[in-house]
Design an enzyme around this catalytic site. Structure first.
Site: not given
Ligand code: AMP
Length: 186
Positions: A88, A140, A13, A129
């Site tokens: 999400r 996740r 993404k 990361r």
């Molecule tokens: P990502 O970089 O998109 O994988 O996001 C990293 C972490 O941020 C996720 O595992 C969640 O804990 C949090 N996160 C990101 N976007 C959201 C969202 N829209 N709703 C809830 N938690 C989020």
């Protein structure tokens, strides 16, 4: 043009989001990056979000929805935006729809990147990361299945879901996305 990018962690993404935002000159809102910046800065939001993120859980809707809707209310988002990592959950999707509806707006495309789980595990393991250790990765992926996959039906029934094969080179996937988004009014 209002676009949402939907896909599991490791589906590419972020990479595709950069390319789409640049191609259409859209403001890009990446909630994961926004939250990581908040944690880094030690803000209230960051303090509240930190533990959820470290465990691979979603940050609660009431924390993230306000942040995103505030950002979408800014002038640069008036004619379009690209959302990466939001919504999400169904609650987030409904809150976004509610706001757009009030402004007589709607989402043009929900681009769903389809990638088999075996590929995801491989890609995530190579990313390095903080939250990319095996336990958190599994959490996740589970959270994606439980909370985010229902959005596929939600947007499909609204006629805006565009499922894209997310396996291939960055350029191949970019072109698949472009074939869906090109020709839409910007
Ligand atoms: P990502 O970089 O998109 O994988 O996001 C990293 C972490 O941020 C996720 O595992 C969640 O804990 C949090 N996160 C990101 N976007 C959201 C969202 N829209 N709703 C809830 N938690 C989020």
């Amino acid at each position: 043009m209002r676009i949402i990018l939907l896909g599991p962690p490791g589906s590419g993404k972020g990479t595709q989001a950069d390319a789409i935002a640049e191609a259409y000159n859209l403001p890009l809102l990446t909630t994961g990056a926004m939250l990581r910046a908040a944690v880094e800065a030690g803000s209230d939001l960051g303090k509240q979000a930190k533990e959820y993120m470290a465990s691979g859980a979603l940050v609660p809707d009431e924390l993230i929805i306000g942040v995103v809707l505030d950002r979408l209310a800014a002038d640069d988002c008036a004619h379009g935006f690209l959302l990466d990592g939001f919504p999400r959950s169904l609650g987030q999707a409904e809150a976004l729809d509610h706001m757009l509806h009030e402004n007589q707006q709607s989402v043009a495309h929900v681009v769903q990147l389809d990638v088999p789980e075996s590929d995801l595990l491989q890609r995530l393991a190579g990313r390095g990361r903080d939250d990319d250790n095996e336990t958190t990765i599994r959490e996740r992926l589970k959270v994606y299945q439980e909370s985010t996959v229902p959005l596929i039906d939600y947007y499909s029934s609204r006629g805006v879901l565009r499922a894209i094969d997310g396996v291939g080179t960055v350029e191949e996937i970019r072109d698949r996305i472009r074939s869906v988004t090109d020709g839409t009014n910007a």
